[in-house]
Design an enzyme around this catalytic site. Structure first.
Site: not given
Ligand code: THU
Length: 135
Positions: A48-50, A59, A61, A92, A95
């Site tokens: 994940n890359v916020e 996310c 995925e 989620c 995803c």
């Protein structure tokens, strides 16, 4: 050409854990890693890359399907996702839809209740088969 193959779940788990260590999750502090086996035997991964604009978070995925496409495309046969402690994590809802697009027939996912199929985790899905363009 995609061929069905035996799934090395331990290798997928290890790849997901390694991917999770690359996560950029300063806001949620909830790193996620994902790994999938492709039909031609590649393992693709994502973390994940916020983003400071929270809703723009990618996310794990999402990054994984980007890598799939960037490294030759294909279909996903098996999928494994972990949280920061290496526990199995369910994708989620959004995803599940991302994964559905690239599923191989009978795609399997590791879940907290064991191996399930894509059709079990996203029943009655909307997909490319419903669009005129792909018929
Ligand atoms: N997250 C994923 O990367 N994949 C999922 O399927 C569930 C949620 C991430 C998004 C966010 O960075 C963090 O987990 C907390 O929601």
């Amino acid at each position: 050409m995609d061929n069905r193959q035996d799934v090395d779940w331990a290798a997928l788990e290890a790849a997901a854990v390694a991917a999770m260590k690359n996560a950029y999750a300063p806001y949620s502090k909830f790193p996620v890693g994902a790994a999938a086996l492709t039909g031609n035997g590649r393992i693709v991964t994502g973390c994940n890359v916020e983003n400071a604009s929270y809703g723009l978070t990618l996310c794990a995925e999402c990054v994984l399907v980007g890598e799939l496409q960037m490294t030759g495309g294909g279909q996903l046969q098996a999928f494994y996702c972990v949280d920061g402690e290496g526990n199995v994590l369910m994708p989620c809802g959004r995803c599940r839809q991302l994964l559905y697009e690239f599923r191989a027939p009978g795609m399997q996912l590791m879940t907290s209740q064991g191996i399930k199929t894509m059709d079990q985790v996203l029943p009655d899905a909307f997909g490319p088969e419903h669009l005129e363009e792909t018929r």
